[in-house]
Enzyme design. Structure first.
Site, PDB file in Angstrom:
ATOM      1  N   LYS A  52       0.842  -1.206   0.000  1.00 18.05           N
ATOM      2  CA  LYS A  52       0.000   0.000   0.000  1.00 18.05           C
ATOM      3  C   LYS A  52       0.870   1.246   0.000  1.00 18.05           C
ATOM      4  O   LYS A  52       0.606   2.204  -0.732  1.00 18.05           O
ATOM      5  CB  LYS A  52      -0.943  -0.020   1.210  1.00 18.05           C
ATOM      6  CG  LYS A  52      -2.048  -1.083   1.096  1.00 18.05           C
ATOM      7  CD  LYS A  52      -2.852  -1.277   2.375  1.00 18.05           C
ATOM      8  CE  LYS A  52      -3.865  -2.424   2.188  1.00 18.05           C
ATOM      9  NZ  LYS A  52      -4.652  -2.721   3.382  1.00 18.05           N
ATOM     10  N   GLN A  96      -4.629  -1.550   9.703  1.00 18.36           N
ATOM     11  CA  GLN A  96      -4.585  -2.876   9.092  1.00 18.36           C
ATOM     12  C   GLN A  96      -5.152  -3.931  10.049  1.00 18.36           C
ATOM     13  O   GLN A  96      -4.819  -3.948  11.232  1.00 18.36           O
ATOM     14  CB  GLN A  96      -3.128  -3.215   8.698  1.00 18.36           C
ATOM     15  CG  GLN A  96      -2.969  -4.496   7.901  1.00 18.36           C
ATOM     16  CD  GLN A  96      -3.593  -4.451   6.513  1.00 18.36           C
ATOM     17  OE1 GLN A  96      -3.772  -3.384   5.921  1.00 18.36           O
ATOM     18  NE2 GLN A  96      -3.952  -5.592   5.975  1.00 18.36           N
ATOM     19  N   ASP A 119     -10.964   2.938   4.197  1.00 21.37           N
ATOM     20  CA  ASP A 119     -11.284   1.509   4.127  1.00 21.37           C
ATOM     21  C   ASP A 119     -12.801   1.291   4.052  1.00 21.37           C
ATOM     22  O   ASP A 119     -13.251   0.200   3.705  1.00 21.37           O
ATOM     23  CB  ASP A 119     -10.770   0.794   5.394  1.00 21.37           C
ATOM     24  CG  ASP A 119      -9.532  -0.058   5.130  1.00 21.37           C
ATOM     25  OD1 ASP A 119      -9.336  -0.474   3.971  1.00 21.37           O
ATOM     26  OD2 ASP A 119      -8.779  -0.295   6.088  1.00 21.37           O
TER      27      ASP A 119
HETATM   28  N1  GUN Z   1      -7.036  -6.888   6.298  1.00 18.41           N
HETATM   29  C1  GUN Z   1      -7.431  -7.627   5.246  1.00 18.41           C
HETATM   30  N2  GUN Z   1      -7.980  -6.829   4.295  1.00 18.41           N
HETATM   31  C2  GUN Z   1      -7.918  -5.578   4.778  1.00 18.41           C
HETATM   32  C3  GUN Z   1      -8.327  -4.319   4.255  1.00 18.41           C
HETATM   33  O1  GUN Z   1      -8.870  -4.182   3.153  1.00 18.41           O
HETATM   34  N3  GUN Z   1      -8.086  -3.242   5.049  1.00 18.41           N
HETATM   35  C4  GUN Z   1      -7.512  -3.356   6.270  1.00 18.41           C
HETATM   36  N4  GUN Z   1      -7.332  -2.261   6.982  1.00 18.41           N
HETATM   37  N5  GUN Z   1      -7.125  -4.501   6.784  1.00 18.41           N
HETATM   38  C5  GUN Z   1      -7.329  -5.612   6.033  1.00 18.41           C
END
Ligand code: GUN
Length: 292
Positions: A52, A96, A119
């Site tokens: 990311k 995350q 998100d």
């Molecule tokens: N863990 C697995 N997928 C995601 C996501 O799309 N965003 C976040 N913050 N954590 C995750």
């Protein structure tokens, strides 16, 4: 059979975002700034967050990685979220998941300012999404919609079967596929661990979206000819022949299912890269909403 190429499509989306960022720079405007909070040292999470941050650099965003130890308390994390909420320079941020067990995930997601919740996990955004109001659509479902739209996969009047009811993918996907508009207007069946006769249901599906986390769960005898397959699974399966010691497998037995499919996402290179591109898109939108 057509491969829904997430690497290519996400690259196109990132190029489009980079063009917008360049325009912002030319006009002397501030560029979007994404922050990612990573608590602990889970290998997969480290990889995702790293991707990311690198993607931010590629499109010209500013990015900040906030790394916190596995023993971080809930209060410490809530304090950090508060700082990010109040920091005007940060347009959007993510925490995350998964979080260490001493931290209540719901409390954390509720603490994020909905206007910075790129998100789309805050109940305000989830509720607005369900009501077709302006919101942030969670990145993975947003990425799947983009793949369907850009490959002009017909969804109107089709029967979409979603396997898995997670808050991040299955549940929002089931809502989005039934909404009005492009990549919507579908008749949706949401299936989960208590669903009886799953194969009977999947065999009736025009579109199947699998988000279970069970490697190669969906087999060829569970689908009909011409089906559209979206595979959201990313499992690390131990494999000694690989230098990393594992290989990535999706939830679909690609080898056999692809022979019957009209469109299919590969793993890796399908939904995964789209998730990152749409997180960037949401961050761009967050920035633009601040100035409009
Ligand atoms: N863990 C697995 N997928 C995601 C996501 O799309 N965003 C976040 N913050 N954590 C995750």
């Amino acid at each position: 059979m057509i491969i829904l190429d997430g690497n290519k499509t996400s690259s196109e989306i990132k190029d489009e975002i980079a063009i917008d960022v360049n325009k912002m720079k030319e006009h002397g405007e501030k560029v979007p700034h994404l922050a990612a909070v990573l608590v602990g040292d889970d290998g997969a999470s480290l990889t995702y967050v790293g991707s990311k941050v690198r993607a931010c650099e590629r499109v010209g965003f500013k990015s900040t990685l906030v790394q916190m130890s596995t023993t971080t308390t809930e209060d410490e994390l809530l304090q950090k979220i508060n700082e990010l909420n109040e920091n005007d320079d940060i347009d959007g941020f993510i925490v995350q998941l998964p979080l260490p067990e001493q931290i209540d995930e719901q409390k954390v997601l509720m603490a994020v300012d909905p206007s910075k919740d790129v998100d789309g996990f805050h109940p305000e955004n989830f509720g607005k999404m369900a009501l077709e109001m302006e919101s942030f659509i969670p990145a993975t479902p947003f990425g799947i919609l983009q793949l369907l739209e850009r490959y002009q996969v017909k969804t109107k009047g089709k029967h979409t079967v979603v396997i898995g009811r997670s808050h991040i993918v299955g549940r929002p996907m089931s809502i989005l596929m039934s909404q009005k508009g492009n990549a919507g207007n579908s008749t949706v069946t949401l299936t989960h661990s208590y669903t009886k006769n799953l194969s009977e249901i999947t065999k009736q599906a025009d579109i199947i979206i699998v988000a279970l986390g069970i490697p190669e769960f969906l087999k060829a005898d569970m689908v009909k000819e011409g089906v559209v397959i979206i595979d959201v699974g990313i499992s690390r399966v131990p494999d000694e022949t690989h230098s990393r010691g594992y290989i990535i497998k999706g939830d679909v037995d690609f080898e056999s299912v692809s022979k019957k499919a009209s469109f299919i996402t590969p793993v890796p290179g399908g939904v995964g890269p789209m998730t990152i591109a749409m997180l960037l898109k949401n961050t761009l939108i967050a920035r633009q909403r601040k100035t409009s």
